[in-house]
Structures are given as C-alpha cells and as structure tokens.
Design an enzyme around this catalytic site. Structure first.
Site, mmCIF file in Angstrom:
data_model
loop_
_atom_site.group_PDB
_atom_site.id
_atom_site.type_symbol
_atom_site.label_atom_id
_atom_site.label_comp_id
_atom_site.label_asym_id
_atom_site.label_seq_id
_atom_site.Cartn_x
_atom_site.Cartn_y
_atom_site.Cartn_z
ATOM 1 N N GLN A 142 0.858 -1.184 0.000
ATOM 2 C CA GLN A 142 0.000 0.000 0.000
ATOM 3 C C GLN A 142 0.892 1.231 0.000
ATOM 4 O O GLN A 142 1.678 1.445 0.925
ATOM 5 C CB GLN A 142 -0.907 0.026 1.223
ATOM 6 C CG GLN A 142 -1.895 1.185 1.204
ATOM 7 C CD GLN A 142 -2.644 1.324 2.517
ATOM 8 O OE1 GLN A 142 -2.045 1.579 3.555
ATOM 9 N NE2 GLN A 142 -3.959 1.138 2.473
ATOM 10 N N TYR A 173 -6.357 10.935 3.527
ATOM 11 C CA TYR A 173 -4.940 11.055 3.222
ATOM 12 C C TYR A 173 -4.823 12.052 2.066
ATOM 13 O O TYR A 173 -5.809 12.605 1.608
ATOM 14 C CB TYR A 173 -4.373 9.689 2.858
ATOM 15 C CG TYR A 173 -4.036 8.816 4.050
ATOM 16 C CD1 TYR A 173 -4.892 8.733 5.136
ATOM 17 C CD2 TYR A 173 -2.869 8.071 4.098
ATOM 18 C CE1 TYR A 173 -4.594 7.947 6.231
ATOM 19 C CE2 TYR A 173 -2.554 7.278 5.185
ATOM 20 C CZ TYR A 173 -3.418 7.221 6.250
ATOM 21 O OH TYR A 173 -3.116 6.442 7.325
ATOM 22 N N ARG A 209 -9.731 -6.911 10.638
ATOM 23 C CA ARG A 209 -9.709 -7.233 12.063
ATOM 24 C C ARG A 209 -9.930 -8.709 12.365
ATOM 25 O O ARG A 209 -9.329 -9.255 13.302
ATOM 26 C CB ARG A 209 -10.767 -6.396 12.790
ATOM 27 C CG ARG A 209 -10.430 -4.919 12.888
ATOM 28 C CD ARG A 209 -11.658 -4.077 13.201
ATOM 29 N NE ARG A 209 -12.592 -4.073 12.079
ATOM 30 C CZ ARG A 209 -13.803 -3.528 12.124
ATOM 31 N NH1 ARG A 209 -14.229 -2.965 13.251
ATOM 32 N NH2 ARG A 209 -14.569 -3.537 11.066
#
Length: 404
Positions: free
Chosen positions: A98, A168, A344
């Site tokens: 990423q 971002y 998660r």
C-alpha cells in the site's frame, strides 16, 4: 467449496482465491524498515490462506507518514521488503504494497517535516499549520508515487494499492471540505479528482503490466461538506475510463475527522487516550466522543454504499467492511463483487480462512471491540488473542509473538 475459494485474476496476477488481507497498520517498523516481526505478521496471514496480503503502510516520502516509524519507500527498504515478499510467496499467497502520502493525516511533529494539505489547515497532530503544495510540488508527489511503485516491483511485490481514502493526501484533494483551491487541482469535481487520476496513470506507467495496480477509494468521508457518494462515483468512473487500475477497494470515513465510519462497532476512546502523546491526548479527552463516533456493527456494513458503485462501474471491485464469515463472502460474490477484503477478523484469527475451508459453518471470533485500533502505535494486535500460535507450513514452522 465455493466461488470465493477459486483462483481469480487481478490484472496480471493470479490469486489462489478471492480473499485479500486488507491494509492494517502493523506497528512493527521502529526504524522505518522491515523487521522479523513484520515478516512474521504477514507470513502468518499468508499461511492462514488469504489470496493476497497487503503491507501497510509504505509512504512515498518521509513526510507522508502518520509517524516517523512507518516505512517510506527508498532503496534501503528494498532488501527487507524482498525478504517479506519471499516469505509470503513461500506460503502460496501474493503480496501487495500500500503506497501513498498521508497528507493532512501525517504527523509533522513526529516526522519533523511539514504535513501537506490541499488548502490552508492547522494540523492537530503536528500543532502547526500544514503546507499547501504548489503545482510543481504536486508533480514531485506524483513522481514519488511512481518511484514507490518501481521500488515495490524491485522488492518482489505482485501488486501495489494506492491510498485514495480516509482523507490522506489524495483523498483530501477529492474532498470539497478540505480542498478549497482555485487552480486546476481544485473547484470542480473533475479538478478535485485530477490528482488521483494523474497518480494512478503515473503508477501504471511505472510498472506497466508487470504488477497489479489497485486503489483504496473513499465512497464518502462521513463529514458535513466532505466527499459524498455521487462525487466519488464520478471520480471512480473517470479512474475506470483512464484504464490505469485493475480494481478499486471501496472504503469510507476520515482518519482526520470521522475514523469510526470505516470500522463500525465499539469506539475505544479510553484505549486511544492512553496511547496518544500529549498534547493530542489532552485534546482527545475533550473531543474524543465527537471524534470517535459509534456506528452499530453488522456484517458487510459498507455493502449498501458499494452496491451503487457496482451498478455504475464495470471494473473489478473489492468489498471491504464486515467480511468475517463464508455467508458474507458468498453474498458479496453473488452481488457481483470480484474480491473481498478482511482486516480485524484476521488479527484475531490469522488462520480463519483455513478453518472456514475445513468447516463452512465457522464463525469469526472477532467481537468488533476495535481495541486493536489503538495498538497501531505499539504493534498491531488483538488483545483477546492470548495464545502464542505456531504457523505450520510446508516450508517453515514459525512462532510469532503473543498478544499482550
């Protein structure tokens, strides 16, 4: 067994199945370089059965990190990243890097470099004004993304995921709330999408058809005046028309203003307050409830928004958010999504997919407490994972660190 566990093509890369380990900060790089702990983190997930694991977060420049301990892409990082990709490949999975620039989410105080924003803003992390890049600096940022992609290729990655989400830098340019520019990168939806499009094309030009190129795109920011689904759909359509991307991973929320829209479930305010450094800790104690809102958890909680993108777009889409069980994966496939991404649930059980393949009735043990989220500063982990697992593979028996 089911469509999700059949091989799938992602651009030039063939994945053994349609499950991707989503990018989740690992907190395992104190010197901004790969560690044995980071390799173990991804090797365990790969041995657990995912088609591809995503390394987060590989900043394109030192000032583009949310703190100075994160990896930034430079030649010194390549040998360690190559060890990581070799380890993932040994377990039969692909590896994605990423890449991106944190922009307004960057920690200027930690990085000792200014955070960037499309327009004038004050940084609550750096406690100072952010820098607004001019067009020449924007060209340098685009080139930095291309360079990061080339380094990812040298490191043995099969794919790069460009970060266009969570406010971002590129996501902040998409936001009408944060982007108040009057040049060719601001104003209209088309101008605000220009940076994303130019970065995607530059990355594609850098790696050609040798790597898969995906992007994580906000469907909406979840804040008043921010990016909405209609504007995001227009940006996604332009990205599709440009032909630089092999898939979009659909996300939501703002790390800067509304992070819980991405996660859903419990809001771990007390845990965050404990780990944040002052003065951020003091501000969080005053505004934590409004910053960490609560959204009830349900399986596939981003699906309703994502359906709108599936209806309008023909390009491959990756569904993220509340993908924990086989029923949900099958539902995503039935609704036309090409891949699913998990985060998660794999922190709690890195071998969850192996278990599901052995028993289709398996249910994830993740309770969506989100107490893993504050651990990104000290080594991302599930607090309920108390055992010290041993990863069995054809090539290695790997013991990994227990959760604390």
């Amino acid at each position: 067994m089911t469509e999700v566990f059949t091989p799938a093509q992602l651009g030039p890369v063939t994945l053994r199945n349609k499950v991707i380990k989503a990018a989740t900060f690992e907190g395992c790089t104190p010197e901004a370089l790969v560690t044995d702990e980071l390799i173990a983190f991804h090797r365990e997930v790969a041995a657990g059965g995912v088609g591809m694991t995503t390394v987060a977060y590989c900043a394109v420049a030192p000032g583009g990190r949310t703190d100075r301990h994160q990896i930034w892409m430079r030649p010194e990082a390549v040998p360690g990243l190559r060890k990581l990709t070799d380890a993932v490949h040994a377990e039969g999975a692909a590896a994605s890097a990423q890449i991106g620039h944190a922009g307004p989410v960057a920690n200027a105080a930690s990085n000792r470099l200014p955070a960037l924003a499309p327009s004038r803003m004050f940084s609550p992390l750096g406690m100072r004004p952010m820098k607004v890049p001019g067009e020449s600096e924007i060209r340098e940022l685009i080139a930095a993304h291309a360079n990061a992609a080339r380094l990812a290729e040298k490191s043995g990655f099969d794919a790069v995921e460009i970060h266009f989400g969570h406010n971002y830098l590129t996501s902040s340019f998409l936001s009408p709330l944060l982007n108040r520019r009057t040049d060719r990168y601001g104003g209209s939806a088309e101008n605000r999408a220009r940076l994303a499009r130019e970065i995607a094309c530059a990355v594609r030009d850098a790696v050609g058809d040798r790597l898969a190129v995906t992007a994580k795109l906000n469907m909406e920011d979840g804040v008043r005046g921010g990016l909405t689904v209609p504007d995001s759909l227009r940006a996604a359509s332009w990205l599709q028309d440009d032909g630089a991307l092999d898939a979009l991973e659909l996300t939501a929320g703002s790390s800067l203003l509304n992070p819980m829209l991405l996660f859903h479930g419990d809001a771990p305010r007390r845990e965050f307050a404990k780990v944040l450094p002052p003065p951020a800790r003091w501000g969080f104690r005053l505004a934590g409830r409004s910053f960490l809102k609560e959204y009830p958890y349900q399986e596939a909680y981003l699906l309703e928004r994502a359906r709108q993108f599936r209806r309008e777009l023909s390009m491959p889409l990756i569904l993220l958010g509340g993908i924990t069980n086989l029923d949900t994966m099958n539902r995503a496939m039935a609704e036309g999504f090409d891949f699913v991404a998990m985060g998660r649930a794999l922190l709690r059980e890195p071998n969850l997919l192996r278990r599901i393949q052995s028993d289709a009735t398996t249910r994830s043990a993740c309770v969506h407490c989100n107490e893993c989220v504050p651990t990104i500063y000290t080594g991302t982990r599930c607090r309920y994972r108390l055992n010290k697992p041993v990863v069995e593979s054809s090539s290695v028996q790997l013991e990994v660190r227990a959760s604390e």
